[in-house]
Design a protein around this motif. Structure first.
Motif, PDB file in Angstrom:
ATOM      1  N   ALA A 129       0.823  -1.209   0.000  1.00 17.61           N
ATOM      2  CA  ALA A 129       0.000   0.000   0.000  1.00 17.61           C
ATOM      3  C   ALA A 129       0.854   1.256   0.000  1.00 17.61           C
ATOM      4  CB  ALA A 129      -0.931  -0.009   1.215  1.00 17.61           C
ATOM      5  N   ASP A 130       2.023   1.216   0.681  1.00 17.59           N
ATOM      6  CA  ASP A 130       2.905   2.375   0.690  1.00 17.59           C
ATOM      7  C   ASP A 130       3.375   2.712  -0.725  1.00 17.59           C
ATOM      8  OD1 ASP A 130       2.765   2.789   3.399  1.00 17.59           O
ATOM      9  OD2 ASP A 130       4.526   1.566   3.852  1.00 17.59           O
ATOM     10  N   ALA A 131       3.711   1.689  -1.491  1.00 11.42           N
ATOM     11  CA  ALA A 131       4.162   1.912  -2.861  1.00 11.42           C
ATOM     12  C   ALA A 131       3.045   2.493  -3.713  1.00 11.42           C
ATOM     13  CB  ALA A 131       4.657   0.601  -3.465  1.00 11.42           C
ATOM     14  N   GLU A 132       1.821   2.039  -3.502  1.00 15.27           N
ATOM     15  CA  GLU A 132       0.679   2.569  -4.252  1.00 15.27           C
ATOM     16  C   GLU A 132       0.435   4.034  -3.901  1.00 15.27           C
ATOM     17  OE1 GLU A 132      -2.713   0.110  -3.640  1.00 15.27           O
ATOM     18  OE2 GLU A 132      -1.758  -1.699  -4.437  1.00 15.27           O
ATOM     19  N   ASN A 133       0.500   4.358  -2.610  1.00 16.39           N
ATOM     20  CA  ASN A 133       0.312   5.747  -2.187  1.00 16.39           C
ATOM     21  C   ASN A 133       1.403   6.645  -2.762  1.00 16.39           C
ATOM     22  OD1 ASN A 133      -1.977   5.157  -0.679  1.00 16.39           O
ATOM     23  ND2 ASN A 133      -0.825   4.837   1.213  1.00 16.39           N
ATOM     24  N   TRP A 134       2.628   6.155  -2.720  1.00 17.10           N
ATOM     25  CA  TRP A 134       3.748   6.937  -3.225  1.00 17.10           C
ATOM     26  C   TRP A 134       3.621   7.160  -4.729  1.00 17.10           C
ATOM     27  CZ3 TRP A 134       7.106  10.243  -1.655  1.00 17.10           C
ATOM     28  CH2 TRP A 134       8.243  10.532  -2.411  1.00 17.10           C
ATOM     29  N   SER A 135       3.244   6.129  -5.441  1.00 16.60           N
ATOM     30  CA  SER A 135       3.079   6.242  -6.893  1.00 16.60           C
ATOM     31  C   SER A 135       1.965   7.230  -7.239  1.00 16.60           C
ATOM     32  CB  SER A 135       2.779   4.870  -7.494  1.00 16.60           C
ATOM     33  OG  SER A 135       2.557   4.962  -8.888  1.00 16.60           O
ATOM     34  N   ARG A 136       0.862   7.172  -6.516  1.00 12.75           N
ATOM     35  CA  ARG A 136      -0.260   8.066  -6.795  1.00 12.75           C
ATOM     36  C   ARG A 136       0.130   9.523  -6.530  1.00 12.75           C
ATOM     37  NH1 ARG A 136      -3.403   5.864  -3.731  1.00 12.75           N
ATOM     38  NH2 ARG A 136      -3.418   7.268  -1.927  1.00 12.75           N
ATOM     39  N   ALA A 137       0.825   9.786  -5.416  1.00 18.23           N
ATOM     40  CA  ALA A 137       1.246  11.148  -5.104  1.00 18.23           C
ATOM     41  C   ALA A 137       2.202  11.682  -6.165  1.00 18.23           C
ATOM     42  CB  ALA A 137       1.900  11.187  -3.728  1.00 18.23           C
ATOM     43  N   ASN A 138       3.067  10.816  -6.678  1.00 15.46           N
ATOM     44  CA  ASN A 138       3.994  11.240  -7.719  1.00 15.46           C
ATOM     45  C   ASN A 138       3.275  11.536  -9.028  1.00 15.46           C
ATOM     46  OD1 ASN A 138       7.253  10.892  -7.265  1.00 15.46           O
ATOM     47  ND2 ASN A 138       6.048   9.742  -5.768  1.00 15.46           N
TER      48      ASN A 138
END
Length: 331
Positions: A220-229
């Motif tokens: 989930a952290d990777a998904e959140n980070w990707s979305r913010a980017n």
């Protein structure tokens, strides 16, 4: 807007947090600070651009340090631009502005029409934090990598802190009515909140085996980070620099679904810590014979501050460890 009209968010850093994504960040706008830094020297355009980017990174990173601490960024290179050094001094008290200064060393004969970053050769990007007297300064170093100084800063956080970090920056000269030019810069920094999970080990998937965000976060952290980017990728240069878009409006436009929460705005000003006393202290390690070799034909010792251009003229009889105690008082 004319050159004399200051916008409320010029020379400020706004910290924020995206609550739903576990990401923190900052928005910075620099105006008078850059003018204060760059007007001290007759830098070529390529060097000015590198200093502007480095100063913007320094403001974005430096806001996190504590009161009275000092953050320094340095680039050492074998290219035409040999060194860039910036300092960020934390406020002396709550509510006070932070201070910044910067300078660069370069070989004018080797400069070309290439992109500013291409004037850096093989070398390193360093972050130093000085917590004050009686402490050991922290230093982290990473190789110069990528195609911009922001990539070097992102690589530093991935290697040294194992924190996925992203910068979106814009800077350049703004022309006001009457043809007057001055520098403006703005940027956004995103950084994943620290986790208690074990650090990544082994080589990374980035340039030269450096760690990248995908090597550090997953699930989930990777998904959140990707979305913010992806959201940050939609930002436009004029939104970063202003002057028409306030930092708070920018955050709402970019991250309204991520629950942006802002904290107190930090003002920043151009400021140098040089003084005659500091010059005298730096010369106190030399003997009278050494001081004599530094003395001009006019019978004085001179020193120039590379950051602010201040010029000091000292009586050689009053400096060095052979000078009578107190001889420099009141000069």
């Amino acid at each position: 807007m004319t050159l004399g009209q200051k916008i409320a968010w010029d020379d400020t850093i706004l910290p924020f947090q995206l609550d739903t994504a576990d990401i923190r960040g900052r928005v910075a706008r620099l105006d008078g600070v850059l003018d204060g830094i760059l007007k001290q020297h007759d830098y070529p355009m390529q060097v000015e651009a590198l200093i502007a980017e480095m100063a913007l990174l320094t403001a974005l990173i430096g806001q996190a340090i504590k009161l009275r601490w000092k953050l320094s960024l340095q680039v050492q290179s074998r290219g035409p631009v040999r060194m860039i050094a910036t300092d960020y001094y934390g406020p002396s008290a709550e509510g006070e502005p932070a201070r910044m200064r910067a300078y660069a060393s370069f070989d004018r004969a080797r400069l070309s029409d290439a992109r500013p970053f291409d004037h850096l050769g093989e070398g390193y990007f360093a972050v130093l934090i000085d917590q004050g007297e009686g402490t050991t300064p922290y230093q982290g170093i990473t190789p110069i990598a990528g195609s911009a100084l922001r990539h070097c800063a992102e690589a530093y956080f991935a290697q040294s802190e194992q924190l996925p970090t992203r910068f979106a920056l814009s800077f350049g000269k703004s022309t006001e009515a009457g043809g007057i030019e001055h520098w403006r810069a703005g940027g956004v920094m995103l950084q994943h909140m620290p986790k208690a999970s074990p650090f990544a080990t082994g080589g990374g998937s980035g340039e030269g085996g450096l760690l990248a965000a995908r090597d550090i976060v997953g699930g989930a952290d990777a998904e959140n980070w990707s979305r913010a980017n992806l959201l940050l990728d939609t930002v436009e240069d004029l939104e970063l620099i202003g002057p028409s878009v306030a930092p708070t409006d920018l955050l709402v436009r970019l991250f309204h679904e991520e629950g942006p929460r802002v904290f107190d705005l930090q003002a920043v000003r151009f400021g140098c810590t040089c003084s005659e006393e500091r010059v005298r202290n730096s010369l106190s390690i030399y003997s009278a014979r050494d001081i004599q070799t530094m003395t001009t034909a006019d019978g004085i010792v001179t020193a120039d501050c590379q950051f602010c251009g201040a010029h000091y003229r000292l009586d050689p009889a009053t400096v060095g460890f052979d000078a009578p105690e107190g001889s420099g008082d009141g000069d």
